[in-house]
Design a protein around this motif. Structure first.
Motif, PDB file in Angstrom:
ATOM      1  N   GLU A 189      38.515 -37.589  48.760  1.00 22.44           N
ATOM      2  CA  GLU A 189      39.857 -37.758  49.314  1.00 22.44           C
ATOM      3  C   GLU A 189      40.912 -37.396  48.285  1.00 22.44           C
ATOM      4  OE1 GLU A 189      42.624 -41.237  51.387  1.00 22.44           O
ATOM      5  OE2 GLU A 189      40.486 -41.586  51.023  1.00 22.44           O
ATOM      6  N   PHE A 190      40.721 -37.870  47.057  1.00 19.90           N
ATOM      7  CA  PHE A 190      41.673 -37.545  45.991  1.00 19.90           C
ATOM      8  C   PHE A 190      41.710 -36.040  45.749  1.00 19.90           C
ATOM      9  CE2 PHE A 190      41.802 -36.360  41.487  1.00 19.90           C
ATOM     10  CZ  PHE A 190      43.131 -36.644  41.208  1.00 19.90           C
ATOM     11  N   LEU A 191      40.532 -35.393  45.742  1.00 21.87           N
ATOM     12  CA  LEU A 191      40.484 -33.956  45.487  1.00 21.87           C
ATOM     13  C   LEU A 191      41.246 -33.178  46.553  1.00 21.87           C
ATOM     14  CD1 LEU A 191      36.740 -33.493  44.417  1.00 21.87           C
ATOM     15  CD2 LEU A 191      38.759 -33.252  42.959  1.00 21.87           C
ATOM     16  N   ARG A 192      41.007 -33.536  47.797  1.00 23.45           N
ATOM     17  CA  ARG A 192      41.668 -32.793  48.870  1.00 23.45           C
ATOM     18  C   ARG A 192      43.183 -32.991  48.803  1.00 23.45           C
ATOM     19  NH1 ARG A 192      38.020 -30.494  51.984  1.00 23.45           N
ATOM     20  NH2 ARG A 192      35.915 -31.399  52.152  1.00 23.45           N
ATOM     21  N   HIS A 193      43.647 -34.215  48.535  1.00 20.48           N
ATOM     22  CA  HIS A 193      45.083 -34.457  48.402  1.00 20.48           C
ATOM     23  C   HIS A 193      45.647 -33.691  47.212  1.00 20.48           C
ATOM     24  CE1 HIS A 193      48.943 -36.509  48.396  1.00 20.48           C
ATOM     25  NE2 HIS A 193      48.755 -36.770  47.097  1.00 20.48           N
ATOM     26  N   LYS A 331      35.154 -28.183  42.507  1.00 17.86           N
ATOM     27  CA  LYS A 331      34.501 -29.448  42.817  1.00 17.86           C
ATOM     28  C   LYS A 331      34.425 -29.674  44.322  1.00 17.86           C
ATOM     29  CE  LYS A 331      35.640 -31.834  38.512  1.00 17.86           C
ATOM     30  NZ  LYS A 331      36.346 -32.980  37.895  1.00 17.86           N
ATOM     31  N   LEU A 332      35.465 -29.267  44.994  1.00 20.32           N
ATOM     32  CA  LEU A 332      35.471 -29.430  46.438  1.00 20.32           C
ATOM     33  C   LEU A 332      34.453 -28.490  47.087  1.00 20.32           C
ATOM     34  CD1 LEU A 332      36.857 -31.136  48.533  1.00 20.32           C
ATOM     35  CD2 LEU A 332      38.564 -29.332  48.828  1.00 20.32           C
ATOM     36  N   VAL A 333      34.333 -27.282  46.517  1.00 17.72           N
ATOM     37  CA  VAL A 333      33.323 -26.343  47.026  1.00 17.72           C
ATOM     38  C   VAL A 333      31.928 -26.923  46.833  1.00 17.72           C
ATOM     39  CG1 VAL A 333      32.239 -24.103  46.616  1.00 17.72           C
ATOM     40  CG2 VAL A 333      34.735 -24.276  46.752  1.00 17.72           C
ATOM     41  N   GLU A 334      31.716 -27.570  45.674  1.00 16.96           N
ATOM     42  CA  GLU A 334      30.414 -28.192  45.414  1.00 16.96           C
ATOM     43  C   GLU A 334      30.112 -29.278  46.448  1.00 16.96           C
ATOM     44  OE1 GLU A 334      30.319 -29.621  41.440  1.00 16.96           O
ATOM     45  OE2 GLU A 334      30.401 -27.631  40.520  1.00 16.96           O
ATOM     46  N   ILE A 335      31.127 -30.051  46.752  1.00 16.23           N
ATOM     47  CA  ILE A 335      30.933 -31.093  47.765  1.00 16.23           C
ATOM     48  C   ILE A 335      30.617 -30.471  49.113  1.00 16.23           C
ATOM     49  CG2 ILE A 335      32.084 -32.930  49.049  1.00 16.23           C
ATOM     50  CD1 ILE A 335      33.639 -33.581  46.502  1.00 16.23           C
ATOM     51  N   ASP A 336      31.428 -29.439  49.482  1.00 13.60           N
ATOM     52  CA  ASP A 336      31.234 -28.805  50.781  1.00 13.60           C
ATOM     53  C   ASP A 336      29.873 -28.116  50.882  1.00 13.60           C
ATOM     54  OD1 ASP A 336      33.711 -29.686  51.538  1.00 13.60           O
ATOM     55  OD2 ASP A 336      34.742 -27.823  51.004  1.00 13.60           O
ATOM     56  N   SER A 337      29.389 -27.576  49.709  1.00  7.77           N
ATOM     57  CA  SER A 337      28.095 -26.883  49.732  1.00  7.77           C
ATOM     58  C   SER A 337      26.951 -27.792  49.304  1.00  7.77           C
ATOM     59  CB  SER A 337      28.137 -25.663  48.795  1.00  7.77           C
ATOM     60  OG  SER A 337      28.372 -26.070  47.454  1.00  7.77           O
ATOM     61  N   GLY A 338      27.266 -29.060  49.000  1.00  9.85           N
ATOM     62  CA  GLY A 338      26.247 -29.986  48.504  1.00  9.85           C
ATOM     63  C   GLY A 338      25.093 -30.170  49.454  1.00  9.85           C
ATOM     64  N   ALA A 339      25.376 -30.239  50.737  1.00 13.49           N
ATOM     65  CA  ALA A 339      24.308 -30.439  51.723  1.00 13.49           C
ATOM     66  C   ALA A 339      23.322 -29.280  51.694  1.00 13.49           C
ATOM     67  CB  ALA A 339      24.914 -30.590  53.113  1.00 13.49           C
ATOM     68  N   ASP A 340      23.839 -28.056  51.554  1.00  9.96           N
ATOM     69  CA  ASP A 340      22.957 -26.889  51.475  1.00  9.96           C
ATOM     70  C   ASP A 340      22.107 -26.928  50.205  1.00  9.96           C
ATOM     71  OD1 ASP A 340      23.970 -25.962  53.850  1.00  9.96           O
ATOM     72  OD2 ASP A 340      25.464 -24.659  52.905  1.00  9.96           O
ATOM     73  N   GLN A 341      22.744 -27.329  49.095  1.00 11.78           N
ATOM     74  CA  GLN A 341      22.008 -27.422  47.838  1.00 11.78           C
ATOM     75  C   GLN A 341      20.899 -28.471  47.933  1.00 11.78           C
ATOM     76  OE1 GLN A 341      24.235 -28.927  44.541  1.00 11.78           O
ATOM     77  NE2 GLN A 341      22.723 -28.282  43.017  1.00 11.78           N
ATOM     78  N   ILE A 342      21.229 -29.620  48.515  1.00 11.18           N
ATOM     79  CA  ILE A 342      20.232 -30.684  48.664  1.00 11.18           C
ATOM     80  C   ILE A 342      19.080 -30.193  49.530  1.00 11.18           C
ATOM     81  CG2 ILE A 342      19.794 -32.969  49.618  1.00 11.18           C
ATOM     82  CD1 ILE A 342      21.384 -33.016  47.043  1.00 11.18           C
ATOM     83  N   ALA A 343      19.393 -29.481  50.596  1.00 14.25           N
ATOM     84  CA  ALA A 343      18.339 -28.966  51.475  1.00 14.25           C
ATOM     85  C   ALA A 343      17.426 -28.009  50.715  1.00 14.25           C
ATOM     86  CB  ALA A 343      18.962 -28.263  52.680  1.00 14.25           C
ATOM     87  N   GLY A 344      18.011 -27.160  49.864  1.00 19.83           N
ATOM     88  CA  GLY A 344      17.205 -26.238  49.070  1.00 19.83           C
ATOM     89  C   GLY A 344      16.308 -26.960  48.089  1.00 19.83           C
ATOM     90  N   LEU A 345      16.860 -27.981  47.434  1.00 22.19           N
ATOM     91  CA  LEU A 345      16.070 -28.755  46.474  1.00 22.19           C
ATOM     92  C   LEU A 345      14.975 -29.554  47.174  1.00 22.19           C
ATOM     93  CD1 LEU A 345      18.896 -30.013  44.101  1.00 22.19           C
ATOM     94  CD2 LEU A 345      17.169 -28.265  43.622  1.00 22.19           C
ATOM     95  N   GLU A 346      15.262 -30.034  48.374  1.00 21.46           N
ATOM     96  CA  GLU A 346      14.225 -30.745  49.140  1.00 21.46           C
ATOM     97  C   GLU A 346      13.085 -29.800  49.499  1.00 21.46           C
ATOM     98  OE1 GLU A 346      16.515 -32.298  52.327  1.00 21.46           O
ATOM     99  OE2 GLU A 346      16.866 -34.250  51.353  1.00 21.46           O
ATOM    100  N   ALA A 347      13.435 -28.551  49.822  1.00 19.65           N
ATOM    101  CA  ALA A 347      12.388 -27.557  50.108  1.00 19.65           C
ATOM    102  C   ALA A 347      11.576 -27.270  48.856  1.00 19.65           C
ATOM    103  CB  ALA A 347      13.026 -26.269  50.644  1.00 19.65           C
ATOM    104  N   ASP A 348      12.260 -27.169  47.696  1.00 15.83           N
ATOM    105  CA  ASP A 348      11.541 -26.963  46.431  1.00 15.83           C
ATOM    106  C   ASP A 348      10.586 -28.123  46.158  1.00 15.83           C
ATOM    107  OD1 ASP A 348      12.966 -24.643  46.071  1.00 15.83           O
ATOM    108  OD2 ASP A 348      14.416 -25.515  44.671  1.00 15.83           O
TER     109      ASP A 348
END
Length: 550
Positions: A189-193, A331-348
């Motif tokens: 929230e702070f980042l987006r503001h 940082k906001l991009v990391e948050i927005d793309s975090g779900a994709d990164q987690i999915a990739g790491l779960e596949a690994d």
């Protein structure tokens, strides 16, 4: 095969030269005579650390030289080649010295080498089963490693270990990524503001300084313009210009009657008026320069104050706002793309888990097959040791996953059919334990044909028919490999193809240990001593001859 052993000034040995032969070599002597000193000396030559009191009292240096027949031993050739040491197709000569102050030096085929190389060579030359190495066989913690050595599982163990490390790495990466994402989302929230506020203002690097200069110029112009305006009035038509024009007109009107006397004055006035015109143009231009829009000053001040306020809010310099905004966006991009990164790491992680499971299962299957072979080999070994009714079993149970797989391995025995099985050291009696350990050591020695096998009192705790069975089994092993046995058992000693007596003597107050090869009659006396003690009787000699002739 061990061909010879030369010992100089080691413990109680002054000078000793032994020549060994193929088959079963037995070494006997009274308790305390120094039988194990020979094994200590050989172990020292093969790279073992050795006892603290290795050098004989009164000597400055001890030395051991061991010569081996290495024909057909490819492992030795490989070790020498990798170490850059000279090799010989037939023999290998090892010499190692130890000074009184503990400095050790070793040579292989007359070339210096390290203790590490000696220990590597040792594994390809000799297998020593000493009085104190039973703990590894009795301790279940080491049974898995013993089974793996027997099975030749090293490549599968290495593959399992590598996949376990990859799995741990994948688990750690996923765990860290999830923690980072969770932490980042706390500030989302702070980042987006902050990004909205920064994007709205869009501060540029260096803008703060530029705006400050323009603001200062405008503020200065407001104060200076009044004075420049007064100057403009002073030299304009309402100031100096009007009277000077009047003066010029008046002088020019009188010039015709003065016969040229007024000409210099006219010229001077014209020059003054020309200079005054230039000054007036300059002042007018200066007024134009100092002219500004008060609303523009207000706009500049508002933006400057907004930039500085935002910098104070985030605790950074105004010039760093643009970079700070970019960092916030990342940082906001990391948050927005975090779900994709987690999915990739779960596949690994899933792939790493599958790889580990596959490797561990292959290792498990290999161990199970090897356990069956070991159990069968033990059954074959126990029969000639008069334990044909005993049952040896290699139990493999599931263990928590680790770098070594998912197996727990325990060697168990049952001394009689139908009797409960359990750990060797808890189920077997003293005599049974010696025979179990002998059988197990023989089975676990997978390269007996290329090794010199040394047994230090493997027959302790047994006698009579059982000792005779142990001797027969050692003799059988010696038919395909060189075997050295330190023994107190006359039944075992009688099975030897070659016999040495170890004795301790005192000369001039100095104790020394001697080793003497025994001929046929001397063997009779030595075995008779082992049967009857210090007083050798005719009956003991007769019993000794019976043992030797059996």
């Amino acid at each position: 095969m061990l061909l010879s052993l030369a010992v100089r000034d080691i413990i109680l040995i002054d000078r000793l030269d032994l020549t060994f032969r193929p088959g079963l070599n037995v070494l006997t002597g009274e308790t305390g005579a120094g039988k194990s000193i020979l094994l200590d000396a050989l172990g020292f030559a093969l790279g073992h650390r050795g006892r603290a009191d290795l050098v004989r009292s009164g000597a400055e240096q001890g030395e051991v030289v061991a010569e081996f027949d290495v024909r057909g031993n490819a492992t030795v050739a490989d070790v020498l080649a990798q170490a850059g040491l000279p090799g010989d197709e037939d023999s290998l000569l090892i010499r190692r010295t130890n000074t009184r102050d503990g400095r050790k030096t070793a040579w292989v085929n007359d070339s210096r080498c390290s203790g590490e190389v000696l220990r590597t060579l040792s594994a390809a030359l000799v297998e020593i089963h000493g009085q104190h190495d039973d703990r590894g066989l009795l301790d279940p913690k080491g049974h898995r490693d013993l089974l793996d050595d027997y099975a030749g599982s090293a490549p599968l163990v290495e593959a399992t270990r590598a996949s376990w490390l990859a799995l741990a790495k994948a688990q750690r990466a996923l765990r860290e990524a999830r923690a980072q994402l969770e932490e980042a989302r706390k500030d989302e929230e702070f980042l987006r503001h902050a990004i909205t506020e920064l994007d709205s203002l869009d501060p540029q690097k260096g803008e703060d300084a530029e705006l400050d200069i323009v603001r200062r110029q405008m503020q200065a112009a407001g104060r200076l313009r009044e004075d420049v305006q007064r100057a403009d009035t002073a030299i304009g038509p309402q100031g100096a210009e009007g009277p000077l024009n009047d003066a010029l007109r008046w002088i020019e009107g009188a010039a015709a009657a003065l016969d040229g006397l007024a000409d210099p004055s006219v010229a001077a006035l014209e020059r003054v008026l020309s200079e005054l015109s230039d000054a007036q143009s300059g002042v007018s231009a200066l007024l134009d320069t100092l002219d500004f829009d008060p609303l523009e000053l207000e706009r500049i001040e508002e933006r400057l104050f907004a930039i500085r306020g935002l910098a104070r809010k985030h605790g950074i310099l105004a010039d760093d706002l643009a970079a700070f905004a970019e960092d916030m966006r990342s940082k906001l991009v990391e948050i927005d793309s975090g779900a994709d990164q987690i999915a990739g790491l779960e596949a690994d992680l899933t792939r790493a888990q599958h790889d580990f499971d596959t490797a561990a299962q292959a290792l498990h299957a290999h161990r199970v097959a090897a356990a069956a072979r070991l159990d069968a080999a033990m059954a074959a070994e126990l029969a000639p040791l008069k334990m044909e009714r005993a049952v040896f079993a290699t139990e493999i149970t599931q263990a928590p996953p680790s770098a070594e797989g998912t197996d727990t391995v325990v060697f168990t025995v049952a001394t009689n059919p139908g009797a409960p099985s359990g750990p060797i050291n808890k189920i077997a009696s003293g005599g049974e334990l010696s025979r179990f350990l002998l059988a197990l050591k023989v089975c676990l020695t997978t390269r007996a044909d290329s090794l010199t096998m040394i047994f230090d009192e493997i027959d302790r705790g047994v006698g009579g028919a059982t000792a005779d069975a142990v001797g027969r089994r050692l003799s059988s092993i010696a038919q395909k490999a060189q075997v050295l046995v330190v023994t107190h058992s006359p039944q075992v000693a009688a099975r030897g193809g070659h016999h040495w007596r170890i004795a301790k003597s005192v000369t001039d107050g100095m104790t020394t240990t001697d080793v003497t090869p025994l001929g046929p009659e001397e063997r009779v006396d030595e075995i008779a001593r082992m049967l009857s003690g210090d007083r050798v009787t005719d009956e003991a000699r007769a019993a000794a001859r019976t043992l030797l002739s059996d």
